[in-house]
Design a protein around this motif. Structure first.
Motif, short mmCIF file in Angstrom:
data_model
loop_
_atom_site.label_atom_id
_atom_site.label_comp_id
_atom_site.label_asym_id
_atom_site.label_seq_id
_atom_site.Cartn_x
_atom_site.Cartn_y
_atom_site.Cartn_z
N LEU A 1 0.79 -1.25 -0.15
CA LEU A 1 0.07 -0.02 0.07
C LEU A 1 0.84 1.28 0.08
O LEU A 1 0.46 2.29 -0.66
CB LEU A 1 -1.06 -0.04 1.40
N ASP A 2 1.90 1.37 0.56
CA ASP A 2 2.72 2.37 0.56
C ASP A 2 3.47 2.71 -0.71
O ASP A 2 3.61 3.86 -1.32
CB ASP A 2 4.29 2.09 1.55
N LEU A 3 3.68 1.69 -1.83
CA LEU A 3 3.88 1.97 -3.05
C LEU A 3 2.92 2.37 -3.74
O LEU A 3 2.98 3.21 -4.60
CB LEU A 3 4.24 0.44 -3.74
N ASP A 4 1.65 2.02 -3.59
CA ASP A 4 0.30 2.68 -4.37
C ASP A 4 -0.81 2.14 -3.44
O ASP A 4 -1.47 1.19 -3.38
CB ASP A 4 0.09 1.71 -5.69
N PRO A 5 -1.36 3.28 -2.88
CA PRO A 5 -2.52 3.04 -1.96
C PRO A 5 -3.77 2.66 -2.70
O PRO A 5 -4.94 2.46 -1.93
CB PRO A 5 -2.42 4.37 -1.10
N THR A 6 -3.77 2.79 -3.87
CA THR A 6 -4.91 2.49 -4.70
C THR A 6 -5.16 1.17 -5.05
O THR A 6 -6.12 0.65 -5.52
CB THR A 6 -5.06 3.32 -6.03
N LEU A 7 -4.24 0.18 -4.65
CA LEU A 7 -4.09 -1.20 -5.17
C LEU A 7 -5.35 -1.92 -4.09
O LEU A 7 -5.65 -1.59 -2.93
CB LEU A 7 -3.05 -1.93 -4.59
N MET A 8 -5.75 -2.83 -4.97
CA MET A 8 -7.03 -3.71 -4.43
C MET A 8 -6.90 -5.07 -4.05
O MET A 8 -7.79 -5.63 -3.64
CB MET A 8 -8.39 -3.37 -5.07
N ARG A 9 -5.75 -5.60 -4.46
CA ARG A 9 -5.60 -7.00 -4.23
C ARG A 9 -3.98 -7.25 -3.75
O ARG A 9 -3.04 -6.39 -3.84
CB ARG A 9 -5.34 -7.68 -5.67
N CYS A 10 -4.13 -8.20 -2.97
CA CYS A 10 -2.85 -8.67 -2.33
C CYS A 10 -1.63 -9.31 -3.36
O CYS A 10 -2.33 -9.39 -4.62
CB CYS A 10 -2.90 -9.83 -1.26
#
Length: 115
Positions: free
Chosen positions: A101-110
């Motif tokens: 999430l620190d890399l991209d807080p818009t991610l929705m998958r592990c």
């Protein structure tokens, strides 16, 4: 380590998402003139200058399309924060992880579900 609560996630990612959304809005406004249609008046501009202007207009439009996609992703992440769904994989339901999430807080998958 236990899973974080939504308040911890909000405190960590809400300011970042809001700042990025605002920066994208500003950039979009500042580059609006670059996306206007190119004048085709042959008296005022030569053929090569028009071609260059059309290429710049096309690149500005493509950049705006990417910016718009990012704005949609940020809006979706803000909505997930609002609805207490932020940070959890939409496929398996596990916590995505702070590093991801620190890399991209818009991610929705592990990582597992994304690969």
């Amino acid at each position: 380590m236990s899973d974080p609560d939504i308040e911890e996630l909000r405190a960590r990612y809400l300011p970042r998402l809001q700042a990025e959304a605002e920066a994208l809005r500003q950039a979009s406004g500042e580059t609006a003139a670059n996306r206007r249609p190119v004048e085709l008046d042959q008296q005022s501009v030569g053929r090569l200058s028009r071609m260059d202007a059309m290429q710049q207009q096309a690149m500005a439009a493509a950049q705006e399309a990417r910016r718009s996609g990012r704005q949609r992703a940020i809006a979706a992440a803000l909505k997930r924060l609002e609805e207490d769904d932020f940070g959890w994989c939409e496929d398996c339901g596990t916590f995505i992880g702070f590093k991801r999430l620190d890399l991209d807080p818009t991610l929705m998958r592990c990582v597992s579900c994304a690969s």
